[in-house]
Design an enzyme around this catalytic site. Structure first.
Site, PDB file in Angstrom:
ATOM      1  N   HIS A   1       7.550   1.130   8.352  1.00  0.00           N
ATOM      2  CA  HIS A   1       7.725   1.566   6.961  1.00  0.00           C
ATOM      3  C   HIS A   1       8.216   3.015   6.967  1.00  0.00           C
ATOM      4  CE1 HIS A   1       7.249   1.572   2.662  1.00  0.00           C
ATOM      5  NE2 HIS A   1       6.729   2.770   2.784  1.00  0.00           N
TER       6      HIS A   1
ATOM      7  N   ASP B   1       1.764  -3.111   2.869  1.00  0.00           N
ATOM      8  CA  ASP B   1       1.655  -1.853   3.621  1.00  0.00           C
ATOM      9  C   ASP B   1       0.206  -1.359   3.746  1.00  0.00           C
ATOM     10  OD1 ASP B   1       4.478  -1.853   3.762  1.00  0.00           O
ATOM     11  OD2 ASP B   1       4.658  -0.727   1.899  1.00  0.00           O
TER      12      ASP B   1
END
Ligand code: GAR
Length: 203
Positions: free
Chosen positions: A110, A151
């Site tokens: 990410h 996430d």
């Protein structure tokens, strides 16, 4: 030998970094057995094929609904039964059945320092646009295990990158890739392939 499946959606520079690290010997004990994309036109597929790696597109557009796409995607993964699934710029909501089946064996890169600029709606350039809009002076990238949230899984590695006064989302994205993503994603894979301690418990 860790058998890896890499999932991609676009340009595939992170895939390239993994392939280069395997060639250079900075990732050992690992091979990419399959690359899968949700996008037939992803340049990442070409990068894989140029290397002689099996590359396949499974596009939601070819299915009547999301459930059928999810089933086909999972079937494609099951056909190779990888030890590790690497989401390298894979911009698709991961099917819950895939997380259930492969939890602890899926990692994601990410482009921010989680928990900043992550979660629903934060992907690709949008992450860097948000970082610039907030005026942060430092951003970076995170490699983490994938769990049922967006996430939210345990963090494996992070690296900070400076934000410069004249940055645009594009220049910042490029610096985060060069200085963080292309380093920590191969590094995390090498750690997993060689049984080095990686945090799976979270905080
Ligand atoms: C990378 O910056 C990656 O971190 C990001 O997409 C880009 C893909 O580039 N992933 C996410 O935003 C996931 N939430 P690439 O195709 O050149 O590797």
């Amino acid at each position: 030998m860790l058998r890896i499946c890499v999932c991609v959606s676009g340009g595939g520079t992170n895939l390239q970094a993994i392939m280069d690290a395997i060639d250079a010997g900075t990732i050992t004990n690992a091979e990419i057995v399959q690359v899968i994309s949700n996008n037939k036109n992803a340049f990442a597929l070409e990068r894989a094929r140029n290397k002689g790696i099996a590359a396949k597109a499974v596009s939601p557009k070819d299915f009547e609904n999301r459930e059928l796409f999810n089933e086909a995607f999972l079937a494609c993964l099951d056909a190779v039964n990888p030890d590790l699934i690497v989401l390298a710029g894979f911009l698709v909501v991961i099917p819950p059945a895939m997380i259930e089946k492969y939890e602890g064996r899926i990692i994601n890169i990410h482009p921010s320092l989680i928990p900043s600029f992550c979660g629903k709606g934060f992907y690709g350039l949008k992450v860097h646009e948000a970082a610039l809009a907030r005026g942060v002076k430092v951003t970076g990238a995170t490699v983490h295990f994938v769990d049922a949230g967006t996430d939210t899984g345990p963090i494996i590695l992070q690296k900070a990158v400076e934000v410069l006064p004249d940055d645009t989302p594009q220049t910042l994205q490029r610096r985060v890739m060069e200085q963080a993503e292309w380093q920590i994603l191969p590094q995390a894979i090498d750690m997993i392939a060689n049984g080095k301690k990686v945090e799976k418990e979270g905080v």
